[in-house]
Design an enzyme around this catalytic site. Structure first.
Site, PDB file in Angstrom:
ATOM      1  N   ASP A  83      48.151  40.346  41.980  1.00  0.00           N
ATOM      2  CA  ASP A  83      47.692  39.362  42.975  1.00  0.00           C
ATOM      3  C   ASP A  83      46.199  39.608  43.162  1.00  0.00           C
ATOM      4  O   ASP A  83      45.797  40.493  43.900  1.00  0.00           O
ATOM      5  CB  ASP A  83      48.467  39.554  44.276  1.00  0.00           C
ATOM      6  CG  ASP A  83      47.945  38.702  45.428  1.00  0.00           C
ATOM      7  OD1 ASP A  83      47.028  37.889  45.220  1.00  0.00           O
ATOM      8  OD2 ASP A  83      48.446  38.878  46.553  1.00  0.00           O
ATOM      9  N   GLU A 137      39.538  36.065  49.453  1.00  0.00           N
ATOM     10  CA  GLU A 137      40.717  35.258  49.772  1.00  0.00           C
ATOM     11  C   GLU A 137      41.659  36.033  50.673  1.00  0.00           C
ATOM     12  O   GLU A 137      42.250  35.487  51.605  1.00  0.00           O
ATOM     13  CB  GLU A 137      41.448  34.855  48.478  1.00  0.00           C
ATOM     14  CG  GLU A 137      42.599  33.844  48.682  1.00  0.00           C
ATOM     15  CD  GLU A 137      43.950  34.477  48.958  1.00  0.00           C
ATOM     16  OE1 GLU A 137      44.893  33.748  49.306  1.00  0.00           O
ATOM     17  OE2 GLU A 137      44.084  35.722  48.845  1.00  0.00           O
TER      18      GLU A 137
END
Lengths: 361, 330
Positions: free
Chosen positions: A179, A211
């Site tokens: 991720d 993010e």
């Protein structure tokens, strides 16, 4: 391109949110052969543009894959019997249950290897022995004296987790930061797919920053690049024992395409059509209100950007053993490539008109 | 400088009701700014033009303070209220508040059955001395700020609304002392920070700066049983690395450290677990801003005895002057 090596290079590079320079350099080298220009924007996102063949001004599709990962930050240097230890806080959504006993790198004056330390169960009172540690119970031990720690580390230094990418059986791999390096890898596959294939639109591939903390790179790059449409690529929940069946997906079952408020139905359909053209197995994922991805930021930049969302199924999210199937990474890359090849001059008008028709019904 | 601090901290200005603050600050900066404007939300923006070759820099200090707003008047003339910003119920008992029209009220609460617990905000009320809605001098929707006189004891300065009038003081003093700068510097005295860093958002979208520096208070770890934090009063300006709303631009943090070291200004590095500042808004504005924050260490934040150290305030001013007087290479 060897997908394992690609993922290995990407995941083993340290880039906690706010300290993405190193991974940006790695991605620059990976993307350089495939694109016409590369730049770093004001907040650190990497912007790569591959020109289309339509006459200028061309429509542009922005692909957003975040390059940051969860990590830690030094909040205090403490002394114990002449030894220096570090107390830390989280950068992004760190799962406190699994950071004890991890290997870490402290990015001080130089990179220093350390371990996340606490007391063994033998030394804990009974009522504490089966509970996860909190940040107040954990320190980083670098094996250094207080003087050496003070000379090399200060409050505010970033800490990243250190974990090699491992092969499981078949095409499965496991490691940290899949991720969202799995998606960065997919964009790399996409850019390679586009070599020798004609596409009308410009492709703006963005490796976004921060993010995990606030979708920073998505908001800002979408504003600055002002694309005609955008696709966010991120990991999604993989199926496994205990995972709910509704919004978790088989590893190796293909990418997911999201439908929900953060995406434009026209983009969802275009991605489905691209999958059909490739005879690729894909799954529909859904989100209510907030997808938890860059799509949320991309969608509302400027006057609004038709946005799609593609997911790569991943087990054990935000741990050091995040696992994906490399086939899904490769498929995601091809899916994005096929979407791009199929974009034409009428695309935006077509999906906008479709929205109006839906309204009338 | 204490005179200016006293003037600003004792003034009325809950979020959304900053008109009076603008009127107080404007005369302080008029002689030093090349242009002054007020935008639609009420941000007061003073421009100091650069000598050329520099960047566009936005400095943000918020004028607003936490406060309360009347929601309901009881038959007996007591006022129920809601919070404006992060009002902490355990700081409320016995407080005095003042409305824009000058009316003063005292705060108490419904009877506390269990003294070891604190009532929620809804169980508190304001008593302005009225006996019914008819003779009550304030109405639903009226906002009040806390009142508490400014106190200077040695280097320690205590007041309500130190958050963030002390940031406004740092901005004003910097503007006064900044003789020349290569940068176009926009000093924004912002509104509505306490209710979601809103004034800085619109100001940053409008100004589109290259660099954004917020001036705000931060917490400390130097009081009994404090949450561990490597910030102490009197140890210098705090250079923010991270708070719970943003991670500061690494290049800007580096530059701040270099400037502090070169000019021998005492500083501390700040990693804050709770709260954020106008820098959060500036960072995500438009195509993004290299954003950071110079924080003034402050004990008892969001109480009426917020306490800072005069030497720290001075360090913050010196640091900001050093940053703005020199080239900014990120």
């Amino acid at each position: 391109m060897d997908t394992f090596k690609l993922l290995q290079t990407l995941t083993e590079t340290a880039a906690p949110s706010g300290r993405e320079q190193q991974i940006a350099q790695v991605i620059t080298e990976l993307w350089e052969p495939y694109v016409d220009s590369l730049s770093i924007d004001r907040v650190g996102s990497l912007i790569a543009v591959k020109n289309g063949r339509a006459p200028a001004p061309r429509p542009r599709l922005l692909l957003a894959a975040h390059m940051d990962e969860i990590g830690l930050m030094v909040r205090q240097v403490v002394e114990h019997a002449g030894n220096g230890f570090l107390r830390v806080t989280n950068v992004g959504g760190v799962d406190i249950r699994q950071i004890y006993a991890q290997l870490v790198t402290v990015h001080g004056r130089k990179d220093l290897h350390g371990v996340m330390a606490s007391l063994p169960p033998h030394m804990l009172p009974d009522e504490r022995s089966d509970k996860p540690f909190g940040y107040e119970d954990l320190v980083i031990d670098l094996g250094l004296s207080m003087a050496e720690v003070q000379a090399n580390v200060s409050v505010g230094d970033f800490v990243s987790f250190r974990q090699p990418l491992r092969k499981l059986q078949g095409k499965r791999v496991s490691g940290k930061a899949l991720d969202n390096r799995a998606s960065v890898a997919a964009v790399t596959v996409c850019l390679e797919y586009l070599q020798g294939r004609a596409h009308d639109w410009d492709v703006v591939a963005v490796a976004t920053v921060q993010e995990e903390t606030r979708l920073l790179g998505a908001y800002t790059s979408a504003f600055a690049q002002r694309p005609s449409a955008a696709v966010a690529i991120d990991v999604t929940f993989g199926k496994g024992p205990g995972a709910n069946d509704e919004n978790a997906f088989e590893l190796g079952g293909g990418p997911t395409i999201d439908i929900g408020p953060n995406v434009h139905p026209g983009m969802y359909q275009a991605l489905q059509d691209a999958a059909d053209a490739l005879e690729m197995s894909v799954n529909t994922a859904t989100h209510a209100r907030y997808s938890g991805t860059d799509a949320f930021g991309l969608q509302i930049a400027r006057e609004g950007i038709p946005t799609g969302l593609v997911g790569i199924p991943l087990r054990y999210m935000h741990t050091m053993v995040e696992s994906v199937d490399m086939k899904d990474v490769e498929r995601t890359g091809r899916l994005l490539g096929e979407l791009i090849v199929r974009l034409d001059a009428k695309f935006i008008d077509t999906i906008t008109a479709a929205m109006m028709e839906a309204d009338k019904s | 400088m204490n005179e200016l601090i006293k003037k600003l901290v004792e003034a009325y200005g809950p979020s959304g009701f900053e008109d009076g603050m603008r009127d107080l600050i404007r005369p302080e900066i008029e002689a030093y700014a090349d242009e002054i404007s007020v935008d639609a939300l009420g941000n007061l923006i003073a421009v100091k033009k650069g000598s050329g070759g520099g960047l566009k820099v936005m400095i943000a200090a918020h004028m607003d303070e936490i406060g309360v707003m009347v929601t309901h008047i009881t038959q007996d003339g007591f006022l129920r209220f809601t919070n404006i910003g992060g009002v902490l119920p355990h700081n409320l008992m016995g407080s005095r508040v003042q409305f824009a029209n000058g009316v003063i009220g005292v705060i108490s609460s419904d009877r506390l059955e269990d003294r070891s617990k604190i009532h929620p905000l809804t169980k508190f009320f304001i008593d302005v001395g009225a006996s019914s809605p008819d003779d009550c001098p304030v109405g639903v929707g009226d906002a009040a700020g806390f009142i508490r006189p400014f106190l200077a004891q040695g280097k320690r300065l205590t007041a309500k609304a130190m958050d963030d009038r002390i940031g406004c003081v740092v901005a004003i003093e910097t503007l006064k002392r900044l003789k020349t700068t290569p940068h176009d510097v926009y000093f924004a005295f912002t509104v509505q920070e306490e209710v979601g860093v809103r004034g800085a958002m619109t100001a940053a979208n409008h100004l589109d700066p290259d660099v954004g520096i917020a001036l705000d208070v931060t917490l400390t770890g130097d009081v009994p049983e404090a949450r561990p934090m490597a910030i102490s009063l009197g140890q210098g300006a705090a250079i923010k690395v991270k708070d719970s709303g943003m991670i500061a631009h690494a290049g800007l943090v580096r530059l701040m450290k270099q400037r502090a070291e070169a000019a021998q200004i005492s500083y501390q590095l700040e990693v804050l677990d709770g709260g954020s500042t106008d820098a959060r808004s500036m960072q995500i504005a438009n195509g993004g801003t290299a954003a950071g924050c110079i924080s003034i260490p402050c004990r008892y934040v969001h109480s009426q005895s917020e306490t800072v150290d005069a030497d720290d305030v001075e360090s913050c001013i010196k640091l900001l002057v050093e940053i703005l007087a020199n080239p900014i290479n990120l």
